[in-house]
Design an enzyme around this catalytic site. Structure first.
Site, mmCIF file in Angstrom:
data_model
loop_
_atom_site.group_PDB
_atom_site.id
_atom_site.type_symbol
_atom_site.label_atom_id
_atom_site.label_comp_id
_atom_site.label_asym_id
_atom_site.label_seq_id
_atom_site.Cartn_x
_atom_site.Cartn_y
_atom_site.Cartn_z
ATOM 1 N N CYS A 49 0.880 -1.164 0.000
ATOM 2 C CA CYS A 49 0.000 0.000 0.000
ATOM 3 C C CYS A 49 0.914 1.208 0.000
ATOM 4 O O CYS A 49 1.488 1.551 1.038
ATOM 5 C CB CYS A 49 -0.906 0.000 1.224
ATOM 6 S SG CYS A 49 -1.884 1.517 1.355
ATOM 7 N N CYS A 87 -0.553 4.311 2.275
ATOM 8 C CA CYS A 87 -0.623 4.237 3.746
ATOM 9 C C CYS A 87 -0.193 2.841 4.183
ATOM 10 O O CYS A 87 0.976 2.489 4.014
ATOM 11 C CB CYS A 87 -1.999 4.627 4.271
ATOM 12 S SG CYS A 87 -3.408 3.918 3.404
ATOM 13 N N SER A 88 -1.106 2.029 4.715
ATOM 14 C CA SER A 88 -0.686 0.708 5.190
ATOM 15 C C SER A 88 -1.826 -0.291 5.085
ATOM 16 O O SER A 88 -1.960 -1.177 5.924
ATOM 17 C CB SER A 88 -0.196 0.795 6.636
ATOM 18 O OG SER A 88 -1.223 1.317 7.459
ATOM 19 N N CYS A 89 -2.677 -0.174 4.053
ATOM 20 C CA CYS A 89 -3.799 -1.100 3.871
ATOM 21 C C CYS A 89 -3.275 -2.537 3.826
ATOM 22 O O CYS A 89 -2.290 -2.831 3.146
ATOM 23 C CB CYS A 89 -4.532 -0.790 2.572
ATOM 24 S SG CYS A 89 -5.196 0.884 2.521
#
Lengths: 87, 220
Positions: free
Chosen positions: B124, B127-129
């Site tokens: 991702c 962000c940090s999906c």
């Protein structure tokens, strides 16, 4: 023949889910995902209209040019319809 | 660094070190950050107003902590042993996971399958999906700027650092979770596993093989 699209090369301010490294790049639609609330409004608690969301496949050669490790490798990313122009 | 005393080269002090030779970790006596204060204020207000309770907050933390890569591994092992399930997983990974009893919530999950000539890996960049419902909390490196920025440009170099060197004949497909989907890699079933049960197969499926930065273990 899959649909070819180009990501709009715009740089508006605000919360966006279209990565800069893909703006202006051309890819093919890998699949259609259906309508989703537009995060650019959702992020500010504004009434969010729905936008069709697509998975678009780009080659590394298209994104990085001569700097690509292997031009045939790909990046798939989800891009909202209002960021795409059909070619 | 822990070290043996017989190979000391230079004189040095062990003052301030633990018995194992490590520096003591400082207590977190610093002031709360702005966002920590905001989180505590919001949580206390919600509890005071009866919107939620401390027990409910803790129960939700327990739910998050209870998710682990074992959930994803069970899904992968089912796909390896049941061709119809594999087909359903590739068509709609959320529904296929729900079918196995996993709490997917509103998560929209896509499974991407490794084949003889294609390797998939997820990231991702924005962000940090991460497919938390099936894999639990993401590893710290998954959220690092280095992984997020480098994987989409030099995936072969990054995978090489994970010890995964793929031949030029393999096409790498990087999947950037930029919006509403989450991804899980369906790795190829290792050779020599024809006699294993679904449970034994699940133990070969590592977290990293479902992110795409690794391959499943091979049977011993």
């Amino acid at each position: 023949m899959p649909d070819r699209v180009r990501v709009r090369a715009m740089m508006p301010p605000g919360h966006l889910r279209t990565p800069s490294y893909l703006r202006g790049k051309t890819g093919v639609i890998e699949r259609e995902l259906g309508p989703f609330p537009n995060p650019e409004q959702l992020a500010y608690r504004q009434p969010a209209g729905k936008q069709p969301l697509y998975r678009v496949r780009f080659t590394m050669g298209e994104i990085w040019g001569d700097a690509a490790e292997r031009p045939e490798d790909t990046v798939d990313a989800e891009i909202y319809g209002h960021w795409l122009e059909r070619l | 660094m822990p070290h043996d005393h017989h190979d000391h080269g230079t004189p040095h002090s062990h003052e301030g070190m633990s018995p194992s030779g490590h520096p003591y970790r400082a207590d977190n006596d610093t002031a709360l950050t702005y966002w920590q204060v905001m989180e505590i204020a919001m949580r206390e207000l919600l509890i005071e107003k009866g919107v939620t309770t401390s027990a409910e907050v803790q129960a939700q933390i327990d739910v998050m902590d209870s998710r682990s890569p074992a959930n994803g591994a069970a899904v992968i092992a089912r796909a390896w042993t049941d061709p119809d399930f594999r087909q359903r997983l590739l068509e709609n990974a959320s529904d296929a996971s729900r079918e196995m009893g996993f709490d997917i919530g509103p998560l929209q999950l896509i499974a991407v399958e490794n084949t003889a000539d294609t390797h998939n890996v997820i990231v991702c960049t924005l962000c940090s999906c991460y497919p938390r419902n099936l894999l639990g909390l993401p590893p710290d490196w998954y959220k690092s700027r280095a992984y997020r920025s480098r994987l989409v440009k030099t995936p072969r170099a990054v995978l090489g650092e994970f010890g995964l060197n793929l031949p030029d004949s393999t096409t790498i497909r990087v999947h950037d979770s930029t919006a509403d989907m989450r991804y899980i890699v369906l790795p190829a079933r290792p050779a020599g596993t024809d006699d294993l049960t679904e449970e034994q197969l699940a133990r070969l499926v590592t977290r990293d093989s479902m992110i795409g930065t690794g391959l499943p273990r091979t049977p011993e």
